[in-house]
Motif scaffolding. Structure first.
Motif, PDB file in Angstrom:
ATOM      1  N   TYR A 186      -4.709  -4.086  -8.698  1.00  0.00           N
ATOM      2  CA  TYR A 186      -5.188  -4.889  -7.571  1.00  0.00           C
ATOM      3  C   TYR A 186      -5.445  -4.016  -6.335  1.00  0.00           C
ATOM      4  O   TYR A 186      -5.291  -4.457  -5.203  1.00  0.00           O
ATOM      5  N   ARG A 187      -5.849  -2.784  -6.600  1.00  0.00           N
ATOM      6  CA  ARG A 187      -6.025  -1.803  -5.533  1.00  0.00           C
ATOM      7  C   ARG A 187      -7.024  -2.269  -4.474  1.00  0.00           C
ATOM      8  O   ARG A 187      -6.820  -2.072  -3.277  1.00  0.00           O
ATOM      9  N   ALA A 188      -8.120  -2.868  -4.889  1.00  0.00           N
ATOM     10  CA  ALA A 188      -9.151  -3.284  -3.932  1.00  0.00           C
ATOM     11  C   ALA A 188      -8.601  -4.303  -2.941  1.00  0.00           C
ATOM     12  O   ALA A 188      -8.877  -4.234  -1.739  1.00  0.00           O
ATOM     13  N   TRP A 189      -7.823  -5.249  -3.448  1.00  0.00           N
ATOM     14  CA  TRP A 189      -7.205  -6.264  -2.567  1.00  0.00           C
ATOM     15  C   TRP A 189      -6.246  -5.591  -1.597  1.00  0.00           C
ATOM     16  O   TRP A 189      -6.258  -5.869  -0.398  1.00  0.00           O
ATOM     17  N   ILE A 190      -5.407  -4.687  -2.117  1.00  0.00           N
ATOM     18  CA  ILE A 190      -4.423  -4.003  -1.280  1.00  0.00           C
ATOM     19  C   ILE A 190      -5.101  -3.212  -0.176  1.00  0.00           C
ATOM     20  O   ILE A 190      -4.710  -3.268   0.994  1.00  0.00           O
ATOM     21  N   ASP A 191      -6.145  -2.479  -0.524  1.00  0.00           N
ATOM     22  CA  ASP A 191      -6.836  -1.636   0.450  1.00  0.00           C
ATOM     23  C   ASP A 191      -7.478  -2.464   1.559  1.00  0.00           C
ATOM     24  O   ASP A 191      -7.540  -2.027   2.709  1.00  0.00           O
ATOM     25  N   THR A 192      -7.941  -3.664   1.226  1.00  0.00           N
ATOM     26  CA  THR A 192      -8.568  -4.527   2.237  1.00  0.00           C
ATOM     27  C   THR A 192      -7.589  -4.853   3.355  1.00  0.00           C
ATOM     28  O   THR A 192      -7.914  -4.744   4.542  1.00  0.00           O
ATOM     29  N   TYR A 193      -6.379  -5.235   2.988  1.00  0.00           N
ATOM     30  CA  TYR A 193      -5.424  -5.715   3.984  1.00  0.00           C
ATOM     31  C   TYR A 193      -4.538  -4.613   4.565  1.00  0.00           C
ATOM     32  O   TYR A 193      -3.753  -4.874   5.477  1.00  0.00           O
ATOM     33  N   ALA A 194      -4.691  -3.399   4.055  1.00  0.00           N
ATOM     34  CA  ALA A 194      -3.975  -2.256   4.631  1.00  0.00           C
ATOM     35  C   ALA A 194      -4.928  -1.327   5.384  1.00  0.00           C
ATOM     36  O   ALA A 194      -4.531  -0.254   5.813  1.00  0.00           O
TER      37      ALA A 194
ATOM     38  N   HIS B  36       0.819  -1.205   0.000  1.00  0.00           N
ATOM     39  CA  HIS B  36       0.000   0.000   0.000  1.00  0.00           C
ATOM     40  C   HIS B  36       0.858   1.263   0.000  1.00  0.00           C
ATOM     41  O   HIS B  36       0.475   2.294  -0.572  1.00  0.00           O
ATOM     42  N   GLU B  37       2.018   1.192   0.622  1.00  0.00           N
ATOM     43  CA  GLU B  37       2.882   2.369   0.743  1.00  0.00           C
ATOM     44  C   GLU B  37       3.379   2.880  -0.602  1.00  0.00           C
ATOM     45  O   GLU B  37       3.662   4.073  -0.752  1.00  0.00           O
ATOM     46  N   THR B  38       3.489   1.991  -1.582  1.00  0.00           N
ATOM     47  CA  THR B  38       4.044   2.397  -2.881  1.00  0.00           C
ATOM     48  C   THR B  38       3.076   2.207  -4.044  1.00  0.00           C
ATOM     49  O   THR B  38       3.392   2.576  -5.177  1.00  0.00           O
ATOM     50  N   ALA B  39       1.898   1.637  -3.779  1.00  0.00           N
ATOM     51  CA  ALA B  39       0.961   1.333  -4.866  1.00  0.00           C
ATOM     52  C   ALA B  39       0.365   2.600  -5.464  1.00  0.00           C
ATOM     53  O   ALA B  39      -0.041   3.515  -4.745  1.00  0.00           O
TER      54      ALA B  39
END
Length: 222
Positions: free
Chosen positions: A156-164, A147-150
């Protein structure tokens, strides 16, 4: 140093391998092939059902109402995420209900869920809790790092946002607090079993992503 800090330190090499493995580095860069991610979310949906069952079994053995509520709530959350996978991610990546039901759990998925359910059935309660911890903690660490660099338009933003997310971070902290509290009263034998369970579950996390990256399924005997 807390007990959970020690768990992470003792598995540092494995955790670094997970962080830098091809699935996660390509996911972070947004270059992971869509077909690979598609196969991964199918297996993740299979996994989350087994994970939720383990949490529910663990909740039934919890020693106090607060812990029952925490584990049961996490089981409900796992099913909610599975439902989201079906309704949103699978539609986004063109996975039909037929595609899902016709794809059995991979060997890695089946091995991992079997390990967790067996732990919930026969292991001391603190060992079961620790066996569940890597799924929370490793996903939160990986998701936060990515998430820090995305980029905002990351595929795959939705997946990243879920776990961050803050909500997921709170659930992870709850499991860490529970693990540390259980370790405070555990004897040496139980602590050793807890450490072993954490390492084994962390290995299963690596194998799950490794299997998804190489698109390993279930090989029939023949």
């Amino acid at each position: 140093m807390s007990f959970t800090d020690t768990l992470w330190s003792d598995t540092a090499d494995l955790q670094d391998t997970i962080r830098t493995m091809p699935f996660n580095t390509e996911l972070a860069a947004g270059t992971l092939p869509a077909d690979t991610f598609r196969g991964y979310i199918i297996q993740d949906a299979h996994y989350l059902e087994g994970f939720a069952r383990t949490l529910a079994l663990a909740a039934s053995r919890a020693p106090d109402p607060e812990t029952i509520a925490r584990l049961a709530g996490s089981a409900n959350g796992a099913i909610a995420v599975e439902k989201q996978l079906h309704e949103e991610y699978m539609a986004l990546y063109g996975v039909s209900e037929t595609d899902f039901t016709s794809t059995p759990p991979s060997r890695a998925c089946d091995h991992y869920t079997s390990f967790l359910i067996r732990s919930a059935a026969v292991d001391p309660f603190p060992v079961t809790v620790v066996s569940l911890l890597p799924c929370f903690w490793i996903y939160q660490r990986v998701g936060t790092q990515i998430h820090e660099t995305a980029a905002p338009d990351h595929p795959y933003r939705a997946w990243i946002d879920t776990y961050a997310s803050e909500a997921f971070e709170a659930s992870v902290q709850g499991m860490l607090d529970l693990t540390n509290r259980l370790a405070e009263t555990a004897d040496a034998t139980t602590k050793l079993a807890m450490s072993t369970a954490f390492e084994k579950s962390s290995w299963h996390e690596w194998m799950f992503w490794h299997s998804a990256y190489h698109r390993d399924g279930w090989v029939e005997a023949g």
